[in-house]
Design a protein around this motif. Sequence first.
Motif, PDB file in Angstrom:
ATOM      1  N   LEU A 281       0.841  -1.201   0.000  1.00  0.00           N
ATOM      2  CA  LEU A 281       0.000   0.000   0.000  1.00  0.00           C
ATOM      3  C   LEU A 281       0.875   1.248   0.000  1.00  0.00           C
ATOM      4  CD1 LEU A 281      -2.933  -0.902   2.442  1.00  0.00           C
ATOM      5  CD2 LEU A 281      -2.964  -0.773  -0.054  1.00  0.00           C
ATOM      6  N   GLY A 285       0.973   4.079  -2.675  1.00  0.00           N
ATOM      7  CA  GLY A 285       0.811   5.468  -2.230  1.00  0.00           C
ATOM      8  C   GLY A 285       1.949   6.330  -2.747  1.00  0.00           C
ATOM      9  N   THR A 288       1.597   7.001  -6.409  1.00  0.00           N
ATOM     10  CA  THR A 288       0.511   7.940  -6.659  1.00  0.00           C
ATOM     11  C   THR A 288       0.920   9.369  -6.290  1.00  0.00           C
ATOM     12  OG1 THR A 288      -1.023   6.163  -6.129  1.00  0.00           O
ATOM     13  CG2 THR A 288      -1.919   8.395  -6.183  1.00  0.00           C
ATOM     14  N   LEU A 289       1.519   9.529  -5.115  1.00  0.00           N
ATOM     15  CA  LEU A 289       1.851  10.874  -4.663  1.00  0.00           C
ATOM     16  C   LEU A 289       2.960  11.478  -5.524  1.00  0.00           C
ATOM     17  CD1 LEU A 289       1.542  10.420  -0.800  1.00  0.00           C
ATOM     18  CD2 LEU A 289      -0.072  11.476  -2.397  1.00  0.00           C
ATOM     19  N   LEU A 292       1.382  12.431  -8.721  1.00  0.00           N
ATOM     20  CA  LEU A 292       0.532  13.615  -8.546  1.00  0.00           C
ATOM     21  C   LEU A 292       1.398  14.875  -8.484  1.00  0.00           C
ATOM     22  CD1 LEU A 292      -2.258  12.568  -6.022  1.00  0.00           C
ATOM     23  CD2 LEU A 292      -2.534  13.224  -8.415  1.00  0.00           C
ATOM     24  N   GLY A 308      -3.169  14.380 -13.898  1.00  0.00           N
ATOM     25  CA  GLY A 308      -3.818  14.168 -12.610  1.00  0.00           C
ATOM     26  C   GLY A 308      -4.888  13.085 -12.702  1.00  0.00           C
ATOM     27  N   LEU A 312      -4.951   9.465 -10.843  1.00  0.00           N
ATOM     28  CA  LEU A 312      -6.061   9.145  -9.946  1.00  0.00           C
ATOM     29  C   LEU A 312      -6.707   7.816 -10.328  1.00  0.00           C
ATOM     30  CD1 LEU A 312      -8.063  12.342  -9.042  1.00  0.00           C
ATOM     31  CD2 LEU A 312      -6.663  10.858  -7.619  1.00  0.00           C
ATOM     32  N   PHE A 315      -4.712   4.939  -9.068  1.00  0.00           N
ATOM     33  CA  PHE A 315      -4.924   4.767  -7.637  1.00  0.00           C
ATOM     34  C   PHE A 315      -6.308   4.164  -7.377  1.00  0.00           C
ATOM     35  CE2 PHE A 315      -6.145   6.385  -3.408  1.00  0.00           C
ATOM     36  CZ  PHE A 315      -5.121   5.830  -2.671  1.00  0.00           C
ATOM     37  N   MET A 318      -6.530   0.471  -7.887  1.00  0.00           N
ATOM     38  CA  MET A 318      -5.909  -0.240  -6.774  1.00  0.00           C
ATOM     39  C   MET A 318      -6.882  -0.290  -5.598  1.00  0.00           C
ATOM     40  SD  MET A 318      -4.341   0.097  -3.672  1.00  0.00           S
ATOM     41  CE  MET A 318      -3.759   1.768  -3.404  1.00  0.00           C
ATOM     42  N   VAL A 319      -7.484   0.869  -5.274  1.00  0.00           N
ATOM     43  CA  VAL A 319      -8.390   0.911  -4.127  1.00  0.00           C
ATOM     44  C   VAL A 319      -9.559  -0.048  -4.349  1.00  0.00           C
ATOM     45  CG1 VAL A 319     -10.005   2.353  -2.849  1.00  0.00           C
ATOM     46  CG2 VAL A 319      -7.755   3.239  -3.453  1.00  0.00           C
ATOM     47  N   VAL A 322      -8.303  -3.746  -4.060  1.00  0.00           N
ATOM     48  CA  VAL A 322      -7.901  -4.112  -2.697  1.00  0.00           C
ATOM     49  C   VAL A 322      -9.121  -4.125  -1.771  1.00  0.00           C
ATOM     50  CG1 VAL A 322      -6.526  -3.377  -0.717  1.00  0.00           C
ATOM     51  CG2 VAL A 322      -5.528  -3.331  -2.995  1.00  0.00           C
TER      52      VAL A 322
ATOM     53  N   PHE B  24      -5.745  19.620  -6.352  1.00  0.00           N
ATOM     54  CA  PHE B  24      -4.706  18.603  -6.158  1.00  0.00           C
ATOM     55  C   PHE B  24      -4.470  18.348  -4.675  1.00  0.00           C
ATOM     56  CE2 PHE B  24      -2.546  16.779  -9.766  1.00  0.00           C
ATOM     57  CZ  PHE B  24      -3.052  17.506 -10.841  1.00  0.00           C
ATOM     58  N   VAL B  27      -7.100  16.182  -3.419  1.00  0.00           N
ATOM     59  CA  VAL B  27      -6.881  14.819  -3.891  1.00  0.00           C
ATOM     60  C   VAL B  27      -5.838  14.103  -3.035  1.00  0.00           C
ATOM     61  CG1 VAL B  27      -5.819  13.523  -5.752  1.00  0.00           C
ATOM     62  CG2 VAL B  27      -7.673  15.100  -6.253  1.00  0.00           C
ATOM     63  N   VAL B  28      -4.769  14.812  -2.711  1.00  0.00           N
ATOM     64  CA  VAL B  28      -3.721  14.201  -1.885  1.00  0.00           C
ATOM     65  C   VAL B  28      -4.303  13.762  -0.545  1.00  0.00           C
ATOM     66  CG1 VAL B  28      -1.611  14.671  -0.610  1.00  0.00           C
ATOM     67  CG2 VAL B  28      -1.797  15.342  -3.011  1.00  0.00           C
ATOM     68  N   VAL B  31      -6.341  10.642  -1.137  1.00  0.00           N
ATOM     69  CA  VAL B  31      -5.489   9.477  -1.380  1.00  0.00           C
ATOM     70  C   VAL B  31      -4.975   8.922  -0.059  1.00  0.00           C
ATOM     71  CG1 VAL B  31      -3.216   8.781  -2.238  1.00  0.00           C
ATOM     72  CG2 VAL B  31      -4.803   9.992  -3.741  1.00  0.00           C
ATOM     73  N   ALA B  34      -7.740   7.269   1.846  1.00  0.00           N
ATOM     74  CA  ALA B  34      -8.101   5.957   1.305  1.00  0.00           C
ATOM     75  C   ALA B  34      -7.080   4.911   1.723  1.00  0.00           C
ATOM     76  CB  ALA B  34      -8.185   6.025  -0.225  1.00  0.00           C
ATOM     77  N   LEU B  35      -5.805   5.278   1.690  1.00  0.00           N
ATOM     78  CA  LEU B  35      -4.757   4.338   2.092  1.00  0.00           C
ATOM     79  C   LEU B  35      -4.927   3.940   3.547  1.00  0.00           C
ATOM     80  CD1 LEU B  35      -1.641   5.832   0.278  1.00  0.00           C
ATOM     81  CD2 LEU B  35      -2.733   3.624  -0.171  1.00  0.00           C
ATOM     82  N   LEU B  38      -7.866   1.555   3.880  1.00  0.00           N
ATOM     83  CA  LEU B  38      -7.517   0.188   3.450  1.00  0.00           C
ATOM     84  C   LEU B  38      -6.624  -0.485   4.484  1.00  0.00           C
ATOM     85  CD1 LEU B  38      -6.846   0.638  -0.369  1.00  0.00           C
ATOM     86  CD2 LEU B  38      -8.814  -0.438   0.724  1.00  0.00           C
ATOM     87  N   TYR B  42      -7.395  -3.971   6.510  1.00  0.00           N
ATOM     88  CA  TYR B  42      -6.536  -5.152   6.526  1.00  0.00           C
ATOM     89  C   TYR B  42      -6.036  -5.458   7.939  1.00  0.00           C
ATOM     90  CZ  TYR B  42      -6.856  -6.141   1.635  1.00  0.00           C
ATOM     91  OH  TYR B  42      -7.355  -6.505   0.427  1.00  0.00           O
TER      92      TYR B  42
END
Lengths: 367, 606
Positions: A281, A285, A288-289, A292, A308, A312, A315, A318-319, A322, B24, B27-28, B31, B34-35, B38, B42
């Motif tokens: 993960l 990440g 992705t970052l 971005l 962008g 996205l 990502f 993947m989300v 998973v 942006f 969005v960060v 992201v 979301a991580l 998840l 888990y």
Amino acid sequence: MNTLIAQRWSSLLPPLRLDPLLTLLLLALMGFGLMVLYSATEQNMALVSRQGIRLGFGLVVMLFMAQIPPRLYQLWAPWLFLLAVLMLVAVLLFGVGRGAQRWLDLGVIRFQPSEGMKLALPLVLAALLARRPLPPGWLDLGLCLALIGLPVGLIVLQPDLGTGVLVAASGLALLFLAGLRWRLIMLMGGAVIAALPVVWLNLHQYQRHRVLTFLNPESDPLGQGWNIIQSKIAVGSGGLTGKGWTNSTQSHLEFLPEPHTDFIFSVLAEEFGFIGVVAVLVLYGAITLRALYLASSCRDNFGRLLSGSLVLMFFFYMVVNVAMVSGLLPVVGVPLPLVSYGGTSAVSLLAGFGLVMGLYSRRRFMG
Amino acid sequence: MRMIGDLGRLREEMADQALVERRFRVVVVLVIAALILLGWRYGQLQLGAHEMYAARSEENRIRLRAVAPNRGLILDRHGRVLAENRPAYRLVIVPERTPGLEDTLERLAELVDISPEEMRRFQQQRLRSRRFDSITLKSNLDDEQVARLAVARHHLPGVEVEPYLTRHYPHGKLLAHVLGYVGRIDARDLERLDRDQYRATTHVGKTGIERYYESLLHGRSGLERVETNAQGRVLRVIERTDPQPGQDLSLSLDLELQREAVAALGDLSGAVVVLKIETGEVLALVSHPGFDPNLFVHGISQADYSALLSDRRRPLFNRFLGGGYEPGSTIKPFIALAGLDSGHITADTRVFSRGWFQLPGHSRRYRDWRREGHGWVNLELAMAESVNVYFYQLAHDMGIDRISRELALFGFGRATGIDLNGESGGVLPTRAWKRATFGEPWFPGETVITGIGQGFIVVTPLQLAHATAALAGRGQTAPPRLLDPAEPARMVVHSETHWLTVFNAMAAVVHGPSGTARAVARQLPVRIGGKTGTAQVFGLPDDLDQERNPEDLPEHLRNHALFVGFAPLEEPRVVISVVAEHGGGGARVAAPVAARVISRAMELGY
């Protein structure tokens, strides 16, 4: 010595318009992916090397895409989009595949045109919005929604609801980046919820079945629910440190469906445990970052919006995968990007990263 | 002014850029959220609920296994078995349980003689399977091999002799082209099969009845819930849903008649088709020479396959279904009927044959087979003696459009619709067809030779039999079928007297004093109608055509011999078509074959 090589290597990449850090992260992900694939296919070296070749081809495509001047595909965007739409129509007319027609057979290769649309749609939307004042006005918004609706409709007709939703999401993600007003976002969310009953009535039987078993997997423990239950067992039994590479019992004993495609992440979770999951993960990440960051550093809004939204989407896949494997989302048949066995999706993802890096590498040459 | 405009645009662009950059940042945040979500999920499964899932994984020893259904049998109309399932033994290896696989393979090769092809197939299969799957090394073991393996078995871990059912065709060559055969499922088959149903099935119908009725013959797959140990080995069966065996098919074929037809052909290559007129049921369907379909069931060896392919008599070629032949004079009854119907001739119309026919204003001579001609002939005599001049004249008078239309009514130029795959439709030439195929207009001379079944027209033996059935059934017959007869359809409407005129003319071919097939009349238990035909293989120069003795030609240049007929004359019930390749003349070669088969059919009560 090693650092020297690493330095040389990373100084070699920028002239190729590749970002060293992002390339390294992608290679790490793919390498680890092949390792898991080896285990998930019961150590079938033929399959693994075939996937390796596909990824290698994907990297060549990535390099190639990075070389094309953005000006060029900004100009071509409408035509590329048109081509992708025509191919979707061709699939409906002459496509092949069991049950649903998704593939176009060109003799030498077979591919899924819906994958091409994953690039073409963001491209045309970015080209359109880059020339307009942001946030988009009503007229532009209407036009964008029409451009999204056409290919999505064609894909849903195949029928491939999963991919249709993903393509729609890539368009909407781009609109979001373009500054779509929050009010409108709320409004659209409300509209989607209101439309759910209508969608439900138009779903194919198998699609409804999937949603129902998602809501209650135990209702069909031997059919669709089986996948979710077995996948959760695989994940949960992995524990903190996992059972060790190639020691997954769930896939080995055939409990896991398609352990080398959609459910490869549960093999990973079973063998490498929570530590492995977090590591992967983090890798996703970081990719992705970093991507971005590259996207936001582009010289104009065309590059920023296009890059962008492509990142996205990566990502987002993947989300979805998973989350699906762990029972957070219904089984929708989305592969784990760059790790699941399969060629078309990996190549189009790498092509997308090629675009992102190509756009970034031209950030300094302001007009 | 322009400066201010540029500045304004610049300011706008910067505002746009700021907006996108704000997005942006959103969005960060999303992201990362979301991580975390998840990761939390888990953690919940792998840390919080680990004990529970680990226990369930340990218990996870029950799995579902597909069970292959038994394939349906194929029987003839009297219940005689044409395709059956035989118990057999195969040698399988589970690589995971076999230490020293290469050594084991070597030892097995000494014990039971494993061909390089079997070895290659095993290695291929091994690449595609998992280590705990059992892979077949050799199928269809004989008793001695089974015994030898039983003795050596305790030295060979992971090697097992497994019972299974294999398809067997007890009559071999006799029915190869009708029944077809089953073979191992390959990638192409998988494209058209329901994978769920074929999970445990190894063989599938490749050609013939086996292919056409695959869905009926296969049955429905069953399921077993089995308990396994940690290595995946099955310990016991907990629950079983039995598979639904495939349906047994009773074909309309009569094994006796089929055998007679093959015997009648003897050394000739060719085809025989026997149909029941009323229902279209196929009683005998022969393409000769045949091949042994059993060879294909276990995967034919390269040597056997090359031998079949290089055989000049082309045993693999399905002649009744895909063989395209000129009908020759067997077309004449249909031309005659068309002539009667359109009023171009009556039963009494007389034509003078001086041995050749010429189109007005052309020099080319179209010949009779008898060099000196037949003199004045009416329809009956023209049919009996197969007088070409009569039919040249008639065809010329009718014109190609009329001829094509009439012949199409009897099914020429299109597949009959028999329940087999791969049927050819032959060629029924028309002006439009010629234009489309050759880009040329139709020439009058081509009409003339169409009248005697030469030129562009091409038929299959099956089409010929079907057309004759439509004729003998006075326009009423059903498409030929091996299973489930179709509804009879009225194909052609002609005046009753015209049918009788043609029937009588065809009777004269066999029973008339000068009929071309009069030699076989003695053999026949009933009166029949028939017509002989000879199809050119090799276009000899016009004038030489009739002077050469066909026997002087090398065999592969000799003409094809044809015969169509129906019996009994007064109340037709069965039709036959015979094609004997390179047989020479229809009268001398094909008619005796037909007579023998018809006699047997009458004996059998059809």
